[in-house]
Scaffold this motif. Sequence first.
Motif, mmCIF file in Angstrom:
data_model
loop_
_atom_site.group_PDB
_atom_site.id
_atom_site.type_symbol
_atom_site.label_atom_id
_atom_site.label_comp_id
_atom_site.label_asym_id
_atom_site.label_seq_id
_atom_site.Cartn_x
_atom_site.Cartn_y
_atom_site.Cartn_z
ATOM 1 N N GLY A 39 0.801 -1.214 0.000
ATOM 2 C CA GLY A 39 0.000 0.000 0.000
ATOM 3 C C GLY A 39 0.837 1.269 0.000
ATOM 4 O O GLY A 39 1.928 1.315 0.559
ATOM 5 N N SER A 79 -4.350 6.803 -3.486
ATOM 6 C CA SER A 79 -3.530 5.611 -3.312
ATOM 7 C C SER A 79 -2.852 5.205 -4.607
ATOM 8 O O SER A 79 -3.314 5.533 -5.720
ATOM 9 C CB SER A 79 -4.386 4.451 -2.792
ATOM 10 O OG SER A 79 -5.256 3.983 -3.805
ATOM 11 N N ASN A 130 -1.137 1.662 -5.092
ATOM 12 C CA ASN A 130 -0.684 0.385 -4.545
ATOM 13 C C ASN A 130 0.064 -0.443 -5.579
ATOM 14 O O ASN A 130 -0.323 -0.498 -6.751
ATOM 15 C CB ASN A 130 -1.878 -0.410 -4.009
ATOM 16 C CG ASN A 130 -2.481 0.230 -2.774
ATOM 17 O OD1 ASN A 130 -1.958 1.210 -2.243
ATOM 18 N ND2 ASN A 130 -3.597 -0.311 -2.327
#
Lengths: 113, 113
Positions: free
Chosen positions: A22, A73, A75
Amino acid sequence: AQSVSQHNHHVILSEAASLELGCNYSYGGTVNLFWYVQYPGQHLQLLLKYFSGDPLVKGIKGFEAEFIKSKFSFNLRKPSVQWSDTAEYFCAVNGLGSYIPTFGRGTSLIVHP
Amino acid sequence: KAGVTQTPRYLIKTRGQQVTLSCSPISGHRSVSWYQQTPGQGLQFLFEYFSETQRNKGNFPGRFSGRQFSNSRSEMNVSTLELGDSALYLCASSLDRGSDGYTFGSGTRLTVV
């Protein structure tokens, strides 16, 4: 404060397992996103990068990352890890008020054969 | 093409001394950035040089300084060394502003005793 978070500090997997690391950042503007890898005893290398366009980015060695703007995000994923993927992985983001990239603290990945 | 070259690879210094680290970027790269890498803090930005001018500076005390020469080679200097300056110092070069990602050197491992 502008920051980059890598929530997994240490990850241990067996070969052939799937990987997801992450990376979240705190900034609402336009960003460029990077993942770097540092193999034991080697220098940091660029794994993949995202500037614009398709939010699913493919990099070297079978890695890919997905940019989800609404979640801030980016990831990193790999469907099946190998022992040679043992390394430290760093997420970096620029555009956090500057073109100078801010790095996350890194995730140490150990893959057992 | 040759990568980013950092010298020396290892250094041991005593508290209070000063040290100079050198970085030769990839040919044609005019931007050189320096980072301090420690296990606890990850990669912390020190400064960036472009065309012999310091273009950006991180949050480090004035004991940390640098310069860039006309051939784009860069040096960083740390005066009055403290134990906490023990770290891996990384140099990264890019064409300009790191928009295409950085190419890192192998680093100089500085130990202050």
